[in-house]
Scaffold this active site. Structure first.
Site, mmCIF file in Angstrom:
data_model
loop_
_atom_site.group_PDB
_atom_site.id
_atom_site.type_symbol
_atom_site.label_atom_id
_atom_site.label_comp_id
_atom_site.label_asym_id
_atom_site.label_seq_id
_atom_site.Cartn_x
_atom_site.Cartn_y
_atom_site.Cartn_z
ATOM 1 N N LYS B 80 -11.134 131.442 50.830
ATOM 2 C CA LYS B 80 -10.989 130.311 49.900
ATOM 3 C C LYS B 80 -10.739 129.038 50.703
ATOM 4 C CE LYS B 80 -8.551 129.009 45.622
ATOM 5 N NZ LYS B 80 -7.432 129.347 44.717
ATOM 6 N N SER B 155 -8.619 129.009 39.791
ATOM 7 C CA SER B 155 -9.326 128.143 40.697
ATOM 8 C C SER B 155 -10.208 128.867 41.711
ATOM 9 C CB SER B 155 -8.318 127.288 41.474
ATOM 10 O OG SER B 155 -7.498 128.113 42.295
ATOM 11 N N SER B 179 -4.952 132.112 39.597
ATOM 12 C CA SER B 179 -6.206 131.738 40.261
ATOM 13 C C SER B 179 -6.890 132.850 41.046
ATOM 14 C CB SER B 179 -5.969 130.545 41.196
ATOM 15 O OG SER B 179 -5.771 129.380 40.436
#
Lengths: 508, 498
Positions: B80, B155, B179
């Protein structure tokens, strides 16, 4: 450089007649830890800009702080030396504001949970009625990190307005600071400036004794902000205060407080209101100028620092630290004065010279107290004043002075030679023994060369010899002087006189 | 080997260790897959072809030299973009960090590298991890591999979509309010938020420091456990890192036995707002667990209805402070310094106005307000009290049961753009995942099937007491096995092929 802005002032005597001053002192101390407060970067002063940095003290995205345990220990020791309570549990907090020398745009500090609180420091001030003790109450001492250092380049003033550009050195960012805040100091009357100076002096002595900081005001490792306000009488509510910054010497503490009192008095007397603001002290012109407005409504949006865990110093640890504290300087003073059997006046001379610890250490190294005082308060202080530095910052140690005095006592040096040795040590020529060896300085103690010199001097001045022989012993001085000159001062004058009289067969 | 990209991480590691496939072949297969599909999925913001192949070659050399390989050596992974990786662009999905190459590795990155994991690149995300759809990325949204017109969750939509689209068998996500788990739920993958403090946050660009936690994204529970074991453990660089042994999550995933376990269904995380098909698949999973010998009871957590409100005070407060450092002074974007003769404050303001997206600005403003003098007690202070109550709800619940379960998200994946103009509707996606973050406890989402009405994946959430992360893997693996035997093949095989 400062622009001369002359504000009206009131003569000090009149200020005191009409107003009651209230002080508040905030002192920031840079701790002498080897590494920064929240990362492992070194803290050495004077390194190339931005060479002592890492992701954490640069506030790079993703970086995290880790508390320096020595920093916490130092904070607790400072608190204990200032008679504070030590929190059983406390946290760091973020103080949020934007400034280019603040890498994260928040300062990791402490807010409503300081590690040390509710202490006091007794300070002594010379008053019209002799020495008087004032108790300065300490509100809190808390831990925080220093900011980077901004320097404004170009432009006329070196200040932010008008500068072409600014440079930031983050070497200082993250250096551990302890902020020590007094409660409002009342009841000082006309001695407010002296009390302010005495407080910072005493605080500095304590911090130096603890060994937690090098407390050099000129390098910024001890910084004082002086809050001053005036009110009509001790019964009136507190007046509006100003906070004077850039107070970089003990002398400035006293002068800036005195100046602010005279300036505020002029404003109040004219029926105007003092503006709550920070003010900038100018050592050269002896005035303060307006900084930025500061109100109690300044909103730093403090909240507990979520990247750090709470600090809960165990009571056992605190007691261990308390037991290991050095003697408080005021206690030390009383004890030492009694031990040495000296007068208040003699003691004040030592204290005023900032020489107490140095003299004590010199005595501990074997010197007589009177001799130790004589050297430190006399010759060495004279040189420090010449150089414009503090005694402790001179490159000569109590052990050096004790050694010089030992050589005097043994007759190997006389007073004049001893002064030369001290000057040479201060000039970096090595230890007293090194200097004596290299320069060949020594009292001529072999009688042979002295007798030769005496004979030569007598031959030069037969009339003087006659006078001595006729009983005018005072005339011996001329011959002794000639011998001293011939031996370039390395003879022991008393011994020369003894030998001279012996030579002439004259009794004392 | 034929289809290297369809292997699990465990299978890939075994193939590399045995020599059945080289790490370079595995990496290349995934890089090819990325080239093939990522134009449509947009899971990646940056693909590090060179670095990935070099890391894979290093694993192959180590194997050739007879070295013992780590359990995930040679397995590709998507990172990420909120995690720093030395020299590799790290944007956090924001314009304000465009062009920034961190000079250091996050602890997670360093541990992955040390374990021989092959980092393929950085995945897309909502800006600074604020969002539930990845639509708040400054670099355009990620598309759900199940339906390219739908959101992949957020997210960490990029990480979940990369795993679901077979671009990587593993990914790292971060979970502040869901997330990792919510994207896992809507993409039919497995995602775990470990106990707060289990995985170091050093090098994780902070959204809300007291809530953020990195964790694994994978296609199977065992794969997630292998990744969890690789990245977890104490880190002296993170003061909030837990200093104790990592629970045996891999052992628990292999055990997969719920016989005699007490499992609580959270009463407050069902009913109104939960899609019928989501509820249906959840209820079927409960029946499966009962069938495997678990004792399932209903548990009430009365303060959960306040969790979302408390979260949206604590998160913006911390975020407003954490994002203050993005000012154009030291790194990233700088805007407007040559326009007139601006002051430092003006350049900071221009940079922040241009560099932050709407959601970031919204949360910075909310947080600045909530922390302001005079409002602090009413907002931040009150929210912290609610946080304590949520933790007490969990503590009471875990006195009755070993784990808690709920649907991970109230709905399946919604359409791109559907909730973009309605922040509150967007925030409600995290209503079931937020309580675990507030209490710092671990949570897992795993696929529970497809909702009958839309054929999209449904996620089931398991929550366990702090530092009992192993229970998630035990229950998750047991349920996964039971579901798999019902379905006959992994759920991702149902996804329309890209």
């Amino acid at each position: 450089m400062s622009t001369a802005i002359t504000e009206p002032v009131v003569p000090y005597d009149e200020v005191i007649a009409e107003f009651d001053p209230v002080l508040g002192l905030e002192v920031h101390v840079e701790l002498g830890t080897a590494t920064k407060m929240f990362c492992g970067c070194p803290t050495e002063f004077g390194a190339e800009p931005n060479t002592q940095t890492c992701p954490t003290c640069l506030g790079l995205p993703g970086s995290l702080p880790v508390v320096n345990a020595i920093g916490v220990e130092s904070a607790i020791r400072i608190g204990l030396a200032l008679n504070c309570s030590i929190a059983e549990w406390c946290r760091f907090a973020r103080k949020n504001y934007f400034y280019p020398d603040m890498p994260k745009n928040f300062q990791t500090s402490q807010y409503d949970e300081p590690i040390c609180f509710n202490g006091y420091l007794d300070v002594e001030v010379e008053t019209d009625d002799g020495m008087r003790t004032f108790r300065v109450e300490i509100e809190r001492a808390h831990m925080e990190e220093d900011t980077g250092k901004t320097s404004h380049q170009g432009g006329a003033t070196g200040r932010i307005h008008g500068a072409d550009y600014s440079l930031v050195d983050y070497n200082r960012a993250g250096i551990p600071l302890i902020e020590i805040v007094t409660k409002p100091i009342t009841g000082t009357g006309k001695y407010a400036p002296e009390v302010a100076k005495a407080y910072v002096t005493a605080l500095r002595e304590i911090l130096r004794g603890l060994g937690v900081s090098d407390v050099k005001m000129e390098q910024g490792s001890l910084r004082c902000d002086a809050n001053v306000s005036l009110r009509p009488s001790p019964e009136s509510p507190l007046g509006t205060r100003t906070e004077t910054k850039n107070v970089n010497s003990l002398r400035s503490v006293e002068r800036s407080v005195r100046y602010e009192m005279t300036r505020q008095a002029a404003i109040l007397r004219a029926g105007n209101k003092v503006m709550q603001e920070t003010r900038h002290w100018h050592e050269d012109t002896g005035v303060t100028t307006s900084g930025r407005p500061k109100s109690d409504a300044d909103d730093y949006r403090y909240f507990p620092e979520p990247d750090l865990v709470p600090i809960a110093p165990s009571r056992e640890w605190v007691e261990q630290l308390r037991a290991a504290l050095p003697e408080n300087p005021s206690v030390l003073r009383a004890r030492v004065q009694a031990a040495w059997g000296i007068s208040d006046f003699e003691m004040m001379a030592v204290v005023k010279a900032g020489a107490l610890e140095l003299v004590a250490a010199t005595v501990a190294a074997g010197a007589d107290q009177a001799a130790a005082r004589k050297w430190w308060v006399g010759e060495v202080t004279r040189i420090a004043n010449e150089r414009g530095v503090e005694l402790v910052d001179l490159p000569i140690t109590p052990v050096d002075i004790a050694r010089v005095e030992a050589m005097v006592g043994a007759g190997a040096l006389n007073d004049k030679l001893a002064r030369q040795v001290i000057e040479a040590v201060l000039a970096g020529e090595g230890s007293p023994d090194d200097v004596v060896a290299t320069r060949g300085l020594a009292v001529v103690s072999d009688d042979g060369p002295l007798l030769e010199a005496i004979d030569a001097a007598l031959a030069e001045a037969p009339d003087v010899a006659e006078k001595i022989l006729s009983g005018k012993l005072a005339a011996a001085g001329a011959i002794v002087g000639a011998v001293m000159k011939a031996t370039r001062g390395q003879a022991d004058a008393a011994r020369v006189r003894e030998l001279l009289l012996e030579r002439l067969g004259v009794a004392e | 080997m034929s289809d290297l990209i369809r292997l699990t991480a465990a299978e890939t590691a075994a193939a590399v260790a045995s020599g059945a496939a080289s790490a370079v072949e595995v990496a290349q297969a995934h890089l090819d897959r990325i080239s093939e599909v990522d134009e449509r999925v947009h899971a990646f913001l940056h693909v590090d072809t060179e670095g990935a192949l070099a890391a894979a070659a290093a694993v192959d050399s180590a194997r050739a030299a007879g070295a013992t390989l780590s359990p995930l050596a040679g397995v590709p992974l998507a990172l990420k973009d909120v995690m720093t990786q030395k020299g590799i662009p790290t944007t956090c999905g924001s314009r304000i960090l465009e062009g920034w190459r961190p000079p250091y590795d996050s602890t997670v990155t360093a541990r992955l590298k040390a374990a021989g994991v092959v980092i393929l690149g950085k995945t897309n995300m909502d800006e600074f991890a604020m969002g539930s759809s990845t639509e708040h990325s400054a670099y355009g949204p990620t598309h759900n591999p199940w339906d390219l017109d739908r959101i992949p969750g957020g997210s960490g939509g990029g990480s979940a979509a990369a795993v679901a689209a077979f671009e990587a068998p593993l990914a790292i996500g971060t979970d502040t309010g869901g997330s990792i788990r919510q994207p896992a739920a809507v993409t039919g993958t497995v995602g775990v938020k470990p106990t707060y403090g289990a995985v170091s946050r050093y090098g994780l660009v902070a959204l809300a420091s007291s809530l953020d936690q990195a964790g694994p994204c994978a296609r199977t529970v065992l794969d997630a456990a292998l990744l969890h074991a690789t990245i977890a453990g104490h880190d002296p660089l993170d003061s909030t890192s837990f200093d104790g042994p990592v629970p045996d999550v891999v052992g628990a995933a292999l055990r997969a036995d719920v016989q005699g376990m007490r499992i609580g269904v959270v009463k407050e995380l069902s009913g109104e707002g939960y899609q019928a098909g989501v509820q249906q698949r959840f209820d079927e999973a409960v029946a499966l667990l009962t069938g495997m010998g678990a004792e399932v009871v209903e548990v009430s957590c009365p303060n959960f209805p306040y969790a979302l409100a408390a979260y949206y005070l604590i998160l913006p407060s911390e975020c407003s402070s954490n994002l203050a450092k993005f000012d154009g002074m030291r790194f990233g974007l700088r805007v407007g310094e040559d326009d007139g003769d601006p002051s430092v404050e003006q350049v900071m303001g221009r940079t922040r106005a241009a560099g932050f997206g709407a959601e970031a600005i919204r949360r910075i403003m909310l947080g600045t307000y909530a922390l302001s003098a005079g409002y602090y007690d009413a907002y931040y202070g009150q929210a912290q009290k609610v946080r304590t109550l949520i933790a007490r709800d969990f503590a009471a619940a875990f006195e009755q049961v070993d784990v808690l379960i709920s649907p991970t998200a109230p709905t399946t994946a919604f359409k791109l753009g559907e909730k973009l103009d309605d922040p509150l509707a967007m925030y409600l996606n995290d209503v079931a995942t937020i309580p675990a973050n507030l209490a710092g406890i671990p949570g897992m989402s795993l696929p529970a099937g497809l909702a009958p009405e839309d054929g999209l994946p449904v996620g089931l959430q398991i929550m366990a007491p702090a530092m009992a992360d192993d229970r998630l893997y035990n229950v998750g693996a047991a349920l996964e096995a039971a579901l798999l035997s019902n379905w006959g093949r992994p759920i991702l095989q149902e996804a329309p092929s890209l």
